[in-house]
Motif scaffolding. Sequence first.
Motif, PDB file in Angstrom:
ATOM      1  N   GLU A   1       0.838  -1.196   0.000  1.00  0.00           N
ATOM      2  CA  GLU A   1       0.000   0.000   0.000  1.00  0.00           C
ATOM      3  C   GLU A   1       0.869   1.241   0.000  1.00  0.00           C
ATOM      4  O   GLU A   1       2.035   1.214   0.390  1.00  0.00           O
ATOM      5  CB  GLU A   1      -0.968   0.020   1.179  1.00  0.00           C
ATOM      6  N   GLY A   2       0.298   2.294  -0.506  1.00  0.00           N
ATOM      7  CA  GLY A   2       1.010   3.558  -0.596  1.00  0.00           C
ATOM      8  C   GLY A   2       0.064   4.600  -1.152  1.00  0.00           C
ATOM      9  O   GLY A   2      -1.116   4.627  -0.810  1.00  0.00           O
ATOM     10  N   TYR A   3       0.569   5.406  -2.064  1.00  0.00           N
ATOM     11  CA  TYR A   3      -0.237   6.474  -2.650  1.00  0.00           C
ATOM     12  C   TYR A   3      -0.160   6.408  -4.167  1.00  0.00           C
ATOM     13  O   TYR A   3       0.859   6.039  -4.726  1.00  0.00           O
ATOM     14  CB  TYR A   3       0.259   7.840  -2.179  1.00  0.00           C
ATOM     15  N   TYR A   4      -1.247   6.775  -4.812  1.00  0.00           N
ATOM     16  CA  TYR A   4      -1.290   6.886  -6.264  1.00  0.00           C
ATOM     17  C   TYR A   4      -1.227   8.365  -6.599  1.00  0.00           C
ATOM     18  O   TYR A   4      -2.058   9.160  -6.152  1.00  0.00           O
ATOM     19  CB  TYR A   4      -2.575   6.259  -6.817  1.00  0.00           C
ATOM     20  N   LEU A   5      -0.222   8.757  -7.371  1.00  0.00           N
ATOM     21  CA  LEU A   5      -0.051  10.149  -7.766  1.00  0.00           C
ATOM     22  C   LEU A   5      -0.329  10.288  -9.252  1.00  0.00           C
ATOM     23  O   LEU A   5       0.509   9.965 -10.087  1.00  0.00           O
ATOM     24  CB  LEU A   5       1.370  10.625  -7.459  1.00  0.00           C
TER      25      LEU A   5
ATOM     26  N   LEU B   1      -0.289  15.032  -1.361  1.00  0.00           N
ATOM     27  CA  LEU B   1      -1.045  13.788  -1.323  1.00  0.00           C
ATOM     28  C   LEU B   1      -1.887  13.760  -0.060  1.00  0.00           C
ATOM     29  O   LEU B   1      -1.448  14.184   0.999  1.00  0.00           O
ATOM     30  CB  LEU B   1      -0.095  12.585  -1.338  1.00  0.00           C
ATOM     31  N   THR B   2      -3.105  13.253  -0.185  1.00  0.00           N
ATOM     32  CA  THR B   2      -4.017  13.154   0.954  1.00  0.00           C
ATOM     33  C   THR B   2      -4.482  11.707   1.082  1.00  0.00           C
ATOM     34  O   THR B   2      -4.110  10.845   0.293  1.00  0.00           O
ATOM     35  CB  THR B   2      -5.235  14.070   0.749  1.00  0.00           C
ATOM     36  N   GLY B   3      -5.336  11.470   2.040  1.00  0.00           N
ATOM     37  CA  GLY B   3      -5.909  10.144   2.226  1.00  0.00           C
ATOM     38  C   GLY B   3      -6.707   9.676   1.018  1.00  0.00           C
ATOM     39  O   GLY B   3      -6.859   8.479   0.788  1.00  0.00           O
ATOM     40  N   GLN B   4      -7.208  10.620   0.232  1.00  0.00           N
ATOM     41  CA  GLN B   4      -7.954  10.247  -0.972  1.00  0.00           C
ATOM     42  C   GLN B   4      -7.034   9.640  -2.024  1.00  0.00           C
ATOM     43  O   GLN B   4      -7.505   8.995  -2.960  1.00  0.00           O
ATOM     44  CB  GLN B   4      -8.676  11.457  -1.548  1.00  0.00           C
ATOM     45  N   ASP B   5      -5.726   9.836  -1.895  1.00  0.00           N
ATOM     46  CA  ASP B   5      -4.762   9.282  -2.838  1.00  0.00           C
ATOM     47  C   ASP B   5      -4.215   7.924  -2.384  1.00  0.00           C
ATOM     48  O   ASP B   5      -3.385   7.336  -3.060  1.00  0.00           O
ATOM     49  CB  ASP B   5      -3.596  10.257  -3.032  1.00  0.00           C
ATOM     50  N   ALA B   6      -4.673   7.432  -1.230  1.00  0.00           N
ATOM     51  CA  ALA B   6      -4.223   6.136  -0.727  1.00  0.00           C
ATOM     52  C   ALA B   6      -4.610   5.034  -1.717  1.00  0.00           C
ATOM     53  O   ALA B   6      -5.667   5.092  -2.349  1.00  0.00           O
ATOM     54  CB  ALA B   6      -4.826   5.854   0.640  1.00  0.00           C
ATOM     55  N   HIS B   7      -3.742   4.039  -1.850  1.00  0.00           N
ATOM     56  CA  HIS B   7      -3.977   2.979  -2.822  1.00  0.00           C
ATOM     57  C   HIS B   7      -3.330   1.691  -2.329  1.00  0.00           C
ATOM     58  O   HIS B   7      -2.338   1.730  -1.598  1.00  0.00           O
ATOM     59  CB  HIS B   7      -3.387   3.378  -4.175  1.00  0.00           C
TER      60      HIS B   7
END
Length: 54
Positions: free
Chosen positions: A7-11, A26-32
């Motif tokens: 898990e991480g972030y999608y940019l 990046l915010t929690g909405q970008d978590a992936h």
Amino acid sequence: MPARYAEGYYLPIVKTQSSADGTAALTGQDAHAWAEVYFDGIGWPPVDATPGYY
């Protein structure tokens, strides 16, 4: 078949393109989350079946 959860972030590229200095917040909405599968001689490439992430 060895596999693991990652898990991480999608940019999305649009976030950096719309920034004057090329940075993005990046915010929690970008978590992936995605899977990684082990292959001998290759390692752990990501396997993401989420539509729109490739």
